[in-house]
Design an enzyme around this catalytic site. Structure first.
Site, mmCIF file in Angstrom:
data_model
loop_
_atom_site.group_PDB
_atom_site.id
_atom_site.type_symbol
_atom_site.label_atom_id
_atom_site.label_comp_id
_atom_site.label_asym_id
_atom_site.label_seq_id
_atom_site.Cartn_x
_atom_site.Cartn_y
_atom_site.Cartn_z
ATOM 1 N N ASP A 1 27.025 48.438 39.311
ATOM 2 C CA ASP A 1 28.269 48.406 39.780
ATOM 3 C C ASP A 1 28.253 49.042 41.176
ATOM 4 O O ASP A 1 29.029 50.143 41.266
ATOM 5 C CB ASP A 1 29.304 48.992 38.849
ATOM 6 C CG ASP A 1 30.938 48.462 39.203
ATOM 7 O OD1 ASP A 1 30.788 47.888 40.230
ATOM 8 O OD2 ASP A 1 31.782 48.811 38.446
ATOM 9 N N HIS B 1 36.057 37.571 43.091
ATOM 10 C CA HIS B 1 35.554 38.196 42.276
ATOM 11 C C HIS B 1 34.792 37.333 40.988
ATOM 12 O O HIS B 1 35.170 37.556 39.838
ATOM 13 C CB HIS B 1 36.481 39.031 41.466
ATOM 14 C CG HIS B 1 35.946 40.373 41.055
ATOM 15 N ND1 HIS B 1 35.163 40.407 39.905
ATOM 16 C CD2 HIS B 1 36.350 41.782 41.231
ATOM 17 C CE1 HIS B 1 35.022 41.643 39.578
ATOM 18 N NE2 HIS B 1 35.621 42.164 40.407
ATOM 19 N N SER B 2 34.243 36.435 41.434
ATOM 20 C CA SER B 2 33.560 35.527 40.128
ATOM 21 C C SER B 2 32.512 36.068 39.557
ATOM 22 O O SER B 2 31.801 36.604 40.065
ATOM 23 C CB SER B 2 33.139 34.039 40.997
ATOM 24 O OG SER B 2 34.350 33.303 41.433
ATOM 25 N N TYR B 3 32.416 35.707 38.226
ATOM 26 C CA TYR B 3 31.440 36.115 37.301
ATOM 27 C C TYR B 3 30.426 34.830 37.135
ATOM 28 O O TYR B 3 31.103 34.009 36.590
ATOM 29 C CB TYR B 3 32.017 36.619 36.128
ATOM 30 C CG TYR B 3 32.748 38.023 36.184
ATOM 31 C CD1 TYR B 3 32.227 38.924 35.504
ATOM 32 C CD2 TYR B 3 34.102 38.003 36.732
ATOM 33 C CE1 TYR B 3 32.954 40.427 35.403
ATOM 34 C CE2 TYR B 3 34.732 39.270 36.658
ATOM 35 C CZ TYR B 3 34.159 40.468 36.192
ATOM 36 O OH TYR B 3 34.955 41.656 35.969
ATOM 37 N N HIS C 1 41.137 47.279 43.899
ATOM 38 C CA HIS C 1 41.514 46.030 44.080
ATOM 39 C C HIS C 1 42.934 45.647 44.343
ATOM 40 O O HIS C 1 43.493 44.701 43.959
ATOM 41 C CB HIS C 1 41.107 44.970 42.731
ATOM 42 C CG HIS C 1 39.519 44.957 42.423
ATOM 43 N ND1 HIS C 1 38.459 45.159 43.661
ATOM 44 C CD2 HIS C 1 38.994 44.721 41.345
ATOM 45 C CE1 HIS C 1 37.440 44.985 42.947
ATOM 46 N NE2 HIS C 1 37.361 44.684 41.712
ATOM 47 N N ASN D 1 37.887 46.731 45.937
ATOM 48 C CA ASN D 1 36.811 47.746 45.362
ATOM 49 C C ASN D 1 37.929 48.933 45.525
ATOM 50 O O ASN D 1 39.202 48.861 45.476
ATOM 51 C CB ASN D 1 35.761 48.020 46.256
ATOM 52 C CG ASN D 1 34.582 48.587 45.417
ATOM 53 O OD1 ASN D 1 34.573 49.527 44.715
ATOM 54 N ND2 ASN D 1 33.485 48.005 45.512
ATOM 55 N N ARG D 2 37.267 50.241 45.358
ATOM 56 C CA ARG D 2 38.091 51.580 45.297
ATOM 57 C C ARG D 2 38.664 52.073 46.436
ATOM 58 O O ARG D 2 37.497 52.104 47.273
ATOM 59 C CB ARG D 2 37.166 52.384 44.244
ATOM 60 C CG ARG D 2 37.228 51.956 42.728
ATOM 61 C CD ARG D 2 36.081 52.455 41.954
ATOM 62 N NE ARG D 2 36.333 52.167 40.714
ATOM 63 C CZ ARG D 2 35.765 51.077 39.921
ATOM 64 N NH1 ARG D 2 35.241 50.047 40.843
ATOM 65 N NH2 ARG D 2 35.653 50.847 38.707
ATOM 66 N N GLN E 1 29.158 44.180 46.667
ATOM 67 C CA GLN E 1 28.953 44.768 45.295
ATOM 68 C C GLN E 1 28.292 44.045 44.096
ATOM 69 O O GLN E 1 28.830 42.786 43.974
ATOM 70 C CB GLN E 1 30.643 45.077 44.965
ATOM 71 C CG GLN E 1 30.597 46.061 43.778
ATOM 72 C CD GLN E 1 30.610 47.544 43.981
ATOM 73 O OE1 GLN E 1 30.579 47.901 45.281
ATOM 74 N NE2 GLN E 1 30.629 48.426 43.037
ATOM 75 N N GLU F 1 30.049 40.353 45.116
ATOM 76 C CA GLU F 1 31.280 40.431 45.608
ATOM 77 C C GLU F 1 31.002 40.825 47.237
ATOM 78 O O GLU F 1 30.763 42.228 47.672
ATOM 79 C CB GLU F 1 32.262 41.616 45.271
ATOM 80 C CG GLU F 1 32.451 41.262 43.709
ATOM 81 C CD GLU F 1 33.184 42.503 42.894
ATOM 82 O OE1 GLU F 1 34.247 42.992 43.454
ATOM 83 O OE2 GLU F 1 32.444 42.805 41.917
#
EC number: 5.1.3.3
Length: 342
Positions: free
Chosen positions: A243, A176-178, A107, A81-82, A279, A307
């Protein structure tokens, strides 16, 4: 009974090394993971008719993962993340990180844990990946030893993250799987029913950094404590997607985090974790330009991420759960992805 098969997935350019693929199989699941970024490249799950489909976005070949792409299936770190403006202070010393997503660091920077080769070790029911992140890598202090272990147990994929540091450093690791439970390549996730067990969420500024407020979900679009169908929910609240970090109970115990149900196929994904946050991201930045597996294109909202993680920018926000790992301590978190049909 779990079988583990090891094959070559591809060669990195200019002698960078061999990327291997590990396929973990049980009666209910088949998961492919590569040693580049500890990346989940495929996840076959049966529907209520017993027909298996791949439910994660990604690529069939290594080249896909080496291009600019949105972290499909990868482990991200040293800090997921940020981090605001790519800087933080430890013990009076300010550290500067690469600003790879203006104006913040995202990330782990330009060469995060998703863009490196890990050393694999086959286990009876899975695979463990190891790497040493050197002192100063992407601006982070201290050497960090990291182990990421994937194991399969029936319909459950378990990911354990461990890390040890030579100097005090922030650490926050996630996958980070979609997911698209209709099968990857399906155009959207609007028919997915989502539940997230969070009483609060973190509002963000225009650069997606938390404002510092821990806001109750009650009466907002972020109240996902009861199941909502995503498409209808986004329309009802006139929002373009999620998000955001959802705040879970802060205990280090295994706890229920989220549930995703796809009614048409009967597939259900339940997520449990020891982490204090998740997330929830609905693929808002996907734009259909990437060519995925079997010729699929991935437009906006064609996959969702859950996440599990510490809260974003927690290294700069003292009221958030602690972000730092000190020498002599061990970072140790586990997330469980449990698949079933109904």
């Amino acid at each position: 009974m779990v079988s583990v098969t090891r094959t070559v997935f591809g060669e990195l350019p200019s002698g960078g090394g061999t990327v291997e693929k590990f396929q973990l199989r049980s009666d209910q699941l088949s998961v492919d993971i590569i040693s580049w970024g500890c990346t989940i490249t495929a996840l076959q799950v049966k529907d209520r008719q017993g027909k298996a489909s791949d439910v994660v976005l990604g690529f069939a070949e290594l080249e896909g993962y080496l291009q600019k792409q949105p972290y499909f299936g990868a482990v991200v770190g040293r800090v997921a993340n940020r981090i605001a403006k790519g800087r933080f202070t430890i013990g009076g010393k300010e550290y500067h990180l690469p600003v790879n997503r203006e104006p913040n660091s995202l990330h782990g920077g330009f060469t995060g844990f998703d863009k490196v080769l890990w050393t694999p070790q086959v286990l009876t029911n899975g695979v463990q990946f190891f790497r040493v992140s050197p002192d100063g890598e992407e601006g982070y202090p201290g050497e960090l030893k990291v182990w990421v272990t994937y194991t399969l147990d029936g319909g459950e994929l378990v990911i354990n993250y461990r890390a040890q540091a030579s100097q005090t450093t922030p650490v926050n690791l996630t996958n980070h799987s979609y997911f698209n439970l209709a099968g990857q390549g399906s155009p959207n996730i609007y028919d997915h029913e989502v539940t997230i067990a969070a009483d609060a969420y973190l509002p963000v500024d225009e650069t997606l950094i938390p404002t510092g407020v821990i806001a109750p979900v009650e009466g907002t679009a972020f109240d996902l404590r009861k199941p909502v169908e995503l498409g209808t929910h986004l329309q009802d609240y006139h929002i373009h997607g999620f998000d955001h970090n959802f705040c879970l109970k802060e205990s280090k115990e295994k706890k229920f985090c989220a549930r995703v149900r796809h009614a048409a196929s009967g597939r259900i994904l339940e997520v449990y974790t020891t982490q204090p946050g998740v997330q929830f991201y609905t693929g808002n930045f996907l734009d259909g330009t990437l060519k995925g597996k079997n010729g699929a294109v991935y437009p906006k909202h064609s996959g969702l991420c859950l996440e599990t993680q510490n809260w974003p920018d927690s290294v700069n926000q003292p009221q958030f759960p602690p972000a730092l790992l000190r020498p002599g301590e061990e970072y140790n978190h586990t997330t469980w992805f449990k698949f079933s049909v109904a």
